[in-house]
Design an enzyme around this catalytic site. Structure first.
Site, PDB file in Angstrom:
ATOM      1  N   ASP A   1       0.987  -1.146   0.289  1.00 26.79           N
ATOM      2  CA  ASP A   1      -0.075  -0.038  -0.053  1.00 26.79           C
ATOM      3  C   ASP A   1       1.010   1.258   0.050  1.00 26.79           C
ATOM      4  O   ASP A   1       0.676   2.301  -0.767  1.00 26.79           O
ATOM      5  CB  ASP A   1      -1.039  -0.005   1.020  1.00 26.79           C
ATOM      6  CG  ASP A   1      -0.309  -0.067   2.612  1.00 26.79           C
ATOM      7  OD1 ASP A   1       0.680  -0.632   2.505  1.00 26.79           O
ATOM      8  OD2 ASP A   1      -0.777   0.384   3.603  1.00 26.79           O
TER       9      ASP A   1
ATOM     10  N   ARG B   1       5.148   4.713   6.142  1.00 31.32           N
ATOM     11  CA  ARG B   1       4.762   4.448   7.584  1.00 31.32           C
ATOM     12  C   ARG B   1       4.856   3.053   8.159  1.00 31.32           C
ATOM     13  O   ARG B   1       5.288   2.203   7.312  1.00 31.32           O
ATOM     14  CB  ARG B   1       3.159   4.964   7.704  1.00 31.32           C
ATOM     15  CG  ARG B   1       2.417   4.071   6.943  1.00 31.32           C
ATOM     16  CD  ARG B   1       0.963   4.720   7.031  1.00 31.32           C
ATOM     17  NE  ARG B   1      -0.273   3.874   6.457  1.00 31.32           N
ATOM     18  CZ  ARG B   1      -1.100   4.412   5.699  1.00 31.32           C
ATOM     19  NH1 ARG B   1      -1.330   5.792   5.588  1.00 31.32           N
ATOM     20  NH2 ARG B   1      -2.202   3.627   5.287  1.00 31.32           N
ATOM     21  N   ASP B   2       4.384   2.877   9.290  1.00 31.49           N
ATOM     22  CA  ASP B   2       4.589   1.548   9.831  1.00 31.49           C
ATOM     23  C   ASP B   2       3.331   0.545   9.263  1.00 31.49           C
ATOM     24  O   ASP B   2       2.517   0.134  10.122  1.00 31.49           O
ATOM     25  CB  ASP B   2       4.421   1.433  11.285  1.00 31.49           C
ATOM     26  CG  ASP B   2       3.068   2.299  11.961  1.00 31.49           C
ATOM     27  OD1 ASP B   2       2.422   2.750  11.213  1.00 31.49           O
ATOM     28  OD2 ASP B   2       2.859   2.248  13.158  1.00 31.49           O
ATOM     29  N   GLU B   3       3.407   0.275   8.074  1.00 28.63           N
ATOM     30  CA  GLU B   3       2.432  -0.291   7.547  1.00 28.63           C
ATOM     31  C   GLU B   3       3.114  -1.373   6.377  1.00 28.63           C
ATOM     32  O   GLU B   3       3.402  -2.592   6.381  1.00 28.63           O
ATOM     33  CB  GLU B   3       1.328   0.324   6.759  1.00 28.63           C
ATOM     34  CG  GLU B   3       0.223  -0.459   6.301  1.00 28.63           C
ATOM     35  CD  GLU B   3      -1.212   0.147   6.752  1.00 28.63           C
ATOM     36  OE1 GLU B   3      -1.213   1.376   7.067  1.00 28.63           O
ATOM     37  OE2 GLU B   3      -2.258  -0.414   6.340  1.00 28.63           O
TER      38      GLU B   3
ATOM     39  N   ASP C   1      -5.435  -2.871  -2.953  1.00 25.89           N
ATOM     40  CA  ASP C   1      -4.512  -2.106  -3.689  1.00 25.89           C
ATOM     41  C   ASP C   1      -4.048  -2.698  -5.012  1.00 25.89           C
ATOM     42  O   ASP C   1      -3.895  -2.162  -5.970  1.00 25.89           O
ATOM     43  CB  ASP C   1      -3.546  -1.639  -2.606  1.00 25.89           C
ATOM     44  CG  ASP C   1      -4.160  -0.979  -1.403  1.00 25.89           C
ATOM     45  OD1 ASP C   1      -5.032  -1.631  -0.746  1.00 25.89           O
ATOM     46  OD2 ASP C   1      -3.562   0.151  -1.206  1.00 25.89           O
TER      47      ASP C   1
ATOM     48  N   TRP D   1     -11.072  -6.817  -2.281  1.00 27.65           N
ATOM     49  CA  TRP D   1      -9.765  -6.897  -1.611  1.00 27.65           C
ATOM     50  C   TRP D   1      -9.411  -8.269  -1.896  1.00 27.65           C
ATOM     51  O   TRP D   1      -8.500  -8.731  -2.786  1.00 27.65           O
ATOM     52  CB  TRP D   1      -9.723  -6.840  -0.347  1.00 27.65           C
ATOM     53  CG  TRP D   1      -9.229  -5.183   0.160  1.00 27.65           C
ATOM     54  CD1 TRP D   1      -8.020  -4.863   0.698  1.00 27.65           C
ATOM     55  CD2 TRP D   1     -10.025  -4.014  -0.141  1.00 27.65           C
ATOM     56  NE1 TRP D   1      -7.961  -3.278   0.605  1.00 27.65           N
ATOM     57  CE2 TRP D   1      -9.257  -2.805   0.395  1.00 27.65           C
ATOM     58  CE3 TRP D   1     -11.410  -3.740  -0.552  1.00 27.65           C
ATOM     59  CZ2 TRP D   1      -9.561  -1.563   0.200  1.00 27.65           C
ATOM     60  CZ3 TRP D   1     -11.699  -2.459  -0.592  1.00 27.65           C
ATOM     61  CH2 TRP D   1     -10.920  -1.414  -0.177  1.00 27.65           C
TER      62      TRP D   1
ATOM     63  N   GLU E   1      -2.431   8.695  -1.274  1.00 28.76           N
ATOM     64  CA  GLU E   1      -3.508   7.889  -0.456  1.00 28.76           C
ATOM     65  C   GLU E   1      -4.650   8.543  -0.552  1.00 28.76           C
ATOM     66  O   GLU E   1      -5.705   7.741  -0.980  1.00 28.76           O
ATOM     67  CB  GLU E   1      -3.174   7.566   0.837  1.00 28.76           C
ATOM     68  CG  GLU E   1      -3.904   6.634   1.688  1.00 28.76           C
ATOM     69  CD  GLU E   1      -3.829   6.188   2.681  1.00 28.76           C
ATOM     70  OE1 GLU E   1      -2.797   6.824   3.542  1.00 28.76           O
ATOM     71  OE2 GLU E   1      -4.157   5.161   3.290  1.00 28.76           O
TER      72      GLU E   1
ATOM     73  N   HIS F   1       0.989   6.074  -2.403  1.00 27.92           N
ATOM     74  CA  HIS F   1       0.038   5.045  -2.377  1.00 27.92           C
ATOM     75  C   HIS F   1      -0.515   4.959  -3.953  1.00 27.92           C
ATOM     76  O   HIS F   1      -0.855   5.784  -4.394  1.00 27.92           O
ATOM     77  CB  HIS F   1      -1.188   5.639  -1.625  1.00 27.92           C
ATOM     78  CG  HIS F   1      -1.612   4.709  -0.257  1.00 27.92           C
ATOM     79  ND1 HIS F   1      -0.622   4.571   0.626  1.00 27.92           N
ATOM     80  CD2 HIS F   1      -2.417   3.768  -0.176  1.00 27.92           C
ATOM     81  CE1 HIS F   1      -1.337   3.792   1.546  1.00 27.92           C
ATOM     82  NE2 HIS F   1      -2.462   3.216   0.941  1.00 27.92           N
TER      83      HIS F   1
HETATM   84  C1  BGC Z   1      -4.087   0.656   3.706  1.00 36.00           C
HETATM   85  C2  BGC Z   1      -4.740   0.783   2.478  1.00 36.00           C
HETATM   86  C3  BGC Z   1      -5.675  -0.686   2.278  1.00 36.00           C
HETATM   87  C4  BGC Z   1      -6.916  -0.197   3.558  1.00 36.00           C
HETATM   88  C5  BGC Z   1      -7.783  -1.372   3.628  1.00 36.00           C
HETATM   89  C6  BGC Z   1      -5.136   0.859   4.733  1.00 36.00           C
HETATM   90  O1  BGC Z   1      -4.441   0.992   6.003  1.00 36.00           O
HETATM   91  O2  BGC Z   1      -3.207   1.546   3.648  1.00 36.00           O
HETATM   92  O3  BGC Z   1      -4.346   0.870   1.256  1.00 36.00           O
HETATM   93  O4  BGC Z   1      -6.176  -1.249   1.299  1.00 36.00           O
HETATM   94  O5  BGC Z   1      -5.867  -0.117   4.750  1.00 36.00           O
HETATM   95  O6  BGC Z   1      -8.904  -0.445   3.807  1.00 36.00           O
END
Ligand code: BGC
Length: 791
Positions: free
Chosen positions: A387, A391-393, A400, A454, A669, A690
Site C-alpha cells: 500500500d 509508515r508502519d504498514e 490495492d 480486496w 493515498e 500510495h
Molecule cells: C491501507 C490501504 C488498504 C486499507 C484497507 C489501509 O491502511 O493503507 O491501502 O487497502 O487500509 O482498507
C-alpha cells in the site's frame, strides 16, 4: 540437483531456411531435494525480544583448498535478510534478500556463481545477517513475527579440474561476532557505529580468534526451501539533491534538510566528516511542515531514522544495509559543520523489473501524473505489492494490488513479480478458501477473509497479468486457489448476494475506501452488499474465461451460468426499474456498468445519471478505491470520453491533478491528503505514496494513447490500437514492451488532420480503430501511419 543443461537456438525463416546455431546458453538446477542440503541452520546465540533488537551477527568460516576450483556455487537460504561474501567480495547485488515470503512455510534460496572469487589456499565465506521481515518489525506489529533471530543455511559446492568435489556447509564450526551494525530494522531504521568496524572480516588472513561460536538450530518444521526464480530487490537509481541543504533548528543543535526532489523508496548514502564518536542522525520525511521542518506525523510509529557514529578522520561514506524508508526530504544533524550538498545521495530500491512503459502527451501535468504513478509503483513493489512504503504498514494489501495490476502491467515487466506474489497468496489462503486482506498474511484485525474488492485479487490479478502477458502459468498455477476461493464466496453468499449486513458468515469488507460520498465514513456511501455482489459476478465471469483458457469447458460453462445467476440477483436487489442503482453513488453506477450488470435497456439511463452526478459536483469524481480505477473506462465505454477527460484534467480536489498542482511527485493515498484550507489530513492515515488512485494510468495507455491487449488473443498476439483524442490534447503517445517486443502508438493533431502512427511487434498483429470510424483496419508487424480529419 546441480546439473548443467545447455542449449543452442536456430530459426527457420519464411522459406524454411535454417539459420546458423547460436552459441550455447545454459541453466543449472539448484538443490532440488531437502537431503541435498548437508549443513545446519546457524545464527548467533542472542535473540532479542518482541520489542528489543540485537546487533546484526557476522558469521564466517575459513577453510583451505588444495587448488583453484574449476567451479564454485554458493547456495544460501536465510530466515531474515543477508549479505554474503566470499573472500571479501560480495556475492550478487540483491538487497534485503531473500525478500518476504511466509517464512513459516516457504523461503527462497539464492544461488551464486562464486568461482572467480575462490582460490588455492585459505578461503572464507562470510554472511552478515539482518532481521528483515523474518524477525524485524512488520507493519505496526511487534518484532519476531516468524522467528526470534536470523538464521542461515548455506552450502558452497566446489568442483576441481580433476573431478574431485568438496562442500563447505554451515555447521557448529562457523564463528560468530557482532560488529558495527547495532540494529537494523525495516520499520525502525538502522544504527551503525563505525568505531566497531570489523575490517576485512570476510577475507582470508583475518584474525578470528576473538570470535565466538555460532548456535546451530533444528530445521524449522513445515518450512520448504525453494530456488528463487523471480527478480530480487536491487538498487535501481541514485537521486541527487536539487538544492543546497537548508539549515533548521534541530532538537539537539544544528540540522540541515536536503531535498531530493522526488518522493522515493530506499535509503540514503551519506558522505560526512566529523569527530570520532559523533553520531549523525539521518531523518526521513515525505513532506515539510509549514515551518520548513520535516513532517513525520504521518509515518506513525515508523521512526524513519538511521544513526551513524563516526570513526573520525576524513570523509566517511555509509549506506544502511537492511532497512528502507519512503521519503523525499532528509535531515542530517549531529555534525557540527555544514555538510556539503553531496553529503546525501538517495538510493532507490525496488524489485529489479524493467520499467518499460512510456507515456507522453501535450499536457505537462498529465505527464507528471504518469511519472508520479510510475514512481509509486517503483516504490511499492519491493518483493510484495504494498500500500505504502513509509509508515508502519508497508503490507501487501490485496485490494490495492487488484486496483493497480493493470497499470503495473503497462508500466513494467511485472509478470515474475506477480507470479511470486500469487505464490504468497496460495500460502495465505485460509482453510475454507478465504483470501486475506494482506498477502503475505499478517493479522490486521479483520480475520482471514479480506472481503469484497480486496480478496477478489485472487481472481482479478492472475487474469489481468495473463491478459497482458499471455503467460498461462499465471492461471494454471493459481486455478486451484481461484476455484477454492470461489467456493468460499459461494458458501457465504446466500441467494448470490454477497456482503449482506445481516449475514454473519462473512465480512462485509472495507467498502469504497476513501470515497468522498460517505458523509465522513472511510468506506464511502456505496452499499457493501452491492460491492460484494458486483465483484462476485465479476469474478465468476473471469473464472469462466480462465477455465476456457485452460481448456476446462465444463468449468467455463458452470462459471458463465454462475455469472448470469449473480447478475440476476444483483439486478433484482440493486437496480430499480428506472435504471437507478442502489446507494446513488458514482461507484454503485460504475460497478453496475463496468461489470456488465445492468439489464440491456437500462445501461444508458445509469450512464446518463453518472454523468449528471459528476456534473452536479462541478465535474468532480466522488469515488474511492473501488470505483476510481473503473470510472474512466466506464465513461469511455458509454461514449463520454469528454467527461473522462474533464475528470482527468480537473485541477481542484478531488482529482488526479490536484496533487500535481500542489507539487506531488507520487500518488497520494487520499484525494485531500493536503489542502490549502485544512493542511495535512489525519496523520493516522495519510500516505503520499500510495498507488491505488494511480490506477488511472491504465486508461492513459489504453484510451488516451490507445494501446490494449486483445482479450481474444492475450499477451498482445494482437494489439488493439484505439486512441481517443480529447481534452484539448494535441498529441499523445505510449510505448510498451509486449512479449513480442515493443508496441507503440502516437497521435498528433495539426492543420485539421489527425495523424496516428502505430508500431506492431514482430509475430504479432494490429487492429487499428481510427477515431470516429467503427470499422477497424487490420495490420501486420511494422510501422503504420493513418490519417483522418481531426474532429
Ligand atoms: C491501507 C490501504 C488498504 C486499507 C484497507 C489501509 O491502511 O493503507 O491501502 O487497502 O487500509 O482498507
Amino acid at each position: 540437483s546441480m546439473q548443467r543443461f545447455s542449449w543452442t537456438v536456430r530459426v527457420w525463416d519464411q522459406d524454411g531456411k535454417p539459420s546458423a546455431r547460436s552459441c550455447a546458453a545454459f541453466f543449472e538446477t539448484g538443490l532440488l531435494r531437502r537431503s541435498d542440503w548437508k549443513g545446519r541452520w546457524i545464527g548467533s546465540s542472542l535473540a532479542g525480544g518482541p520489542r528489543t533488537s540485537v546487533p546484526s551477527p557476522h558469521i564466517r568460516k575459513s577453510f583451505r583448498l588444495s587448488s583453484k576450483p574449476e567451479s564454485a556455487r554458493l547456495y544460501v537460504a536465510v530466515l531474515g535478510a543477508y549479505q554474503a561474501f566470499v573472500n571479501g567480495v560480495r556475492a550478487g547485488d540483491a538487497e534485503l534478500a531473500p525478500g518476504w515470503t511466509d517464512f513459516r512455510r516457504r523461503v527462497r534460496y539464492q544461488t551464486f556463481d562464486v568461482t572467480a572469487m575462490t582460490k588455492r589456499g585459505e578461503n572464507v565465506v562470510g554472511i552478515l545477517l539482518g532481521d528483515g521481515w523474518y524477525c524485524g518489525r512488520v507493519g505496526w506489529l511487534d518484532r519476531q513475527m516468524y522467528g526470534d533471530r536470523p538464521k542461515a543455511l548455506a552450502q558452497l559446492a566446489i568442483r576441481f579440474k580433476d573431478g574431485r568435489r568438496t562442500t563447505v556447509v554451515t555447521d557448529a564450526s562457523w564463528k560468530c561476532r557482532f560488529g558495527p551494525l547495532l540494529s537494523a530494522d525495516i520499520i525502525r531504521g538502522e544504527a551503525y557505529d563505525a568505531r566497531l568496524d570489523l575490517g576485512a572480516w570476510s577475507s582470508p588472513g583475518h584474525d578470528d580468534s576473538k570470535w565466538g561460536p555460532v548456535e546451530a538450530f533444528e530445521f524449522p518444521k513445515g518450512l520448504e526451501l525453494e530456488a528463487q526464480d523471480g527478480p530480487d530487490i536491487r538498487r535501481s537509481l541514485e537521486m541527487r539533491t536539487i538544492a543546497d541543504p537548508v539549515e533548521v533548528k534541530g532538537s539537539k543543535g544544528r540540522a540541515w534538510i536536503f531535498d531530493l526532489g522526488q518522493n522515493m523508496t530506499g535509503r540514503v548514502r551519506i558522505k560526512v566528516r566529523g569527530k570520532r564518536g559523533e553520531t549523525v542522525r539521518i531523518r526521513h520525511a515525505e513532506a515539510l511542515a509549514g515551518d520548513g521542518s520535516l513532517y513525520t506525523a504521518n509515518l506513525r510509529s515508523a521512526s524513519a531514522e538511521d544513526l551513524y557514529t563516526l570513526r573520525g578522520g576524513g570523509f566517511e561514506t555509509w549506506e544502511p544495509a537492511f532497512t528502507f524508508h519512503g521519503f523525499r526530504y532528509v535531515e542530517l544533524s549531529g555534525v557540527s559543520r555544514k555538510p556539503d550538498p553531496d553529503a546525501v545521495t538517495g538510493v532507490v530500491l525496488g524489485t529489479a523489473m524493467p520499467f518499460t512503459g512510456e507515456f507522453e502527451c501535450s499536457d505537462p501535468q498529465v505527464n507528471k501524473l504518469h511519472s508520479n504513478i510510475a514512481w509509486s509503483w517503483r516504490g511499492n513493489s519491493l518483493d510484495v505489492p504494498t500500500d505504502c512504503p513509509q509508515r508502519d504498514e508497508r503490507l501487501g494489501w490485496t485490494g490495492d494490488a487488484l486496483n493497480f495490476v493493470q497499470t503495473a502491467c503497462y508500466l513494467s515487466g511485472s509478470v515474475p513479480f506477480f507470479r511470486k506474489w500469487l505464490a504468497d497468496m496460495r500460502d495465505a489462503q485460509g482453510p475454507r478458501g478465504e483470501i486475506p486482506a494482506v498477502v503475505p498474511n499478517v493479522d490486521v484485525g479483520v480475520g482471514r477473509d479480506g472481503g469484497p474488492a480486496w480478496a477478489d485479487a485472487a481472481v482479478v490479478v492472475p487474469w489481468t497479468a495473463y491478459l497482458h502477458s499471455g503467460d498461462l502459468r499465471l492461471i494454471d498455477e493459481n486455478y486451484r486457489m481461484m476455484t477454492r476461493y470461489m467456493r468460499w464466496v459461494a458458501s457465504v453468499s446466500p441467494g448470490c448476494i454477497r456482503g449482506d449486513s445481516g449475514n454473519k458468515a462473512a465480512w462485509q469488507g472495507f467498502g469504497d475506501w476513501l470515497a468522498q460520498d460517505g458523509s465522513g465514513k472511510t468506506g464511502g456511501g456505496t452499499p457493501k452488499d452491492l460491492i460484494g455482489t458486483a465483484f462476485y459476478a465479476r469474478c465468476a465471469g473471469i473464472m469462466a474465461d480462465s477455465a476456457a483458457a485452460l481448456g476446462k469447458t465444463a468449468d467455463a460453462e458452470r462459471y458463465s451460468g454462475l455469472r448470469e445467476e449473480v447478475k440476476k440477483a444483483f439486478c433484482g436487489r440493486f437496480v430499480a426499474p428506472d435504471g437507478s442503482v442502489a446507494g446513488g453513488t458514482q461507484t454503485a453506477a460504475v460497478l453496475a456498468l463496468a461489470f456488465g450488470l445492468m439489464p440491456e435497456g437500462l445501461r444508458s439511463a445509469v450512464a446518463a445519471w453518472l454523468v449528471r452526478d459528476i456534473e452536479g459536483r462541478g465535474m468532480h469524481l466522488s469515488t474511492g478505491f473501488v470505483g476510481t480505477p473503473l470510472l474512466p473506462f466506464v465513461l469511455s465505454d458509454a461514449g463520454r470520453d469528454d467527461v473522462a477527460y474533464a475528470l482527468l484534467l480537473q485541477k481542484t480536489a478531488p482529482s488526479w491533478l490536484y496533487p500535481v498542482e500542489h507539487g506531488a511527485t507520487t500518488i497520494w493515498e487520499r484525494w485531500d491528503g493536503w489542502t490549502g484550507e485544512k493542511g495535512f489530513q489525519d496523520p493516522g492515515m495519510n500516505s503520499f505514496n500510495h498507488y491505488s488512485f494511480g490506477a488511472v494510468g491504465a486508461w492513459l495507455y489504453s484510451h488516451v494513447a490507445g494501446i490494449r491487449p486483445d482479450p481474444a488473443e492475450p499477451g498482445y498476439k494482437r494489439v488493439v490500437f484505439r486512441p481517443r483524442p480529447g481534452g484539448g490534447l494535441t498529441h499523445a503517445g505510449a510505448a510498451i514492451e509486449t512479449p513480442f517486443g515493443r508496441a507503440s502508438a502516437e497521435w498528433r493533431i495539426g492543420n485539421g488532420v489527425f495523424r496516428l502512427e502505430v508500431e506492431v511487434p514482430l509475430n504479432s498483429a494490429g487492429r487499428v480503430f481510427m477515431p470516429g470510424r467503427p470499422e477497424p483496419v487490420e495490420v501486420g508487424s511494422g510501422k503504420h501511419v493513418f490519417e483522418g480529419h481531426a474532429a
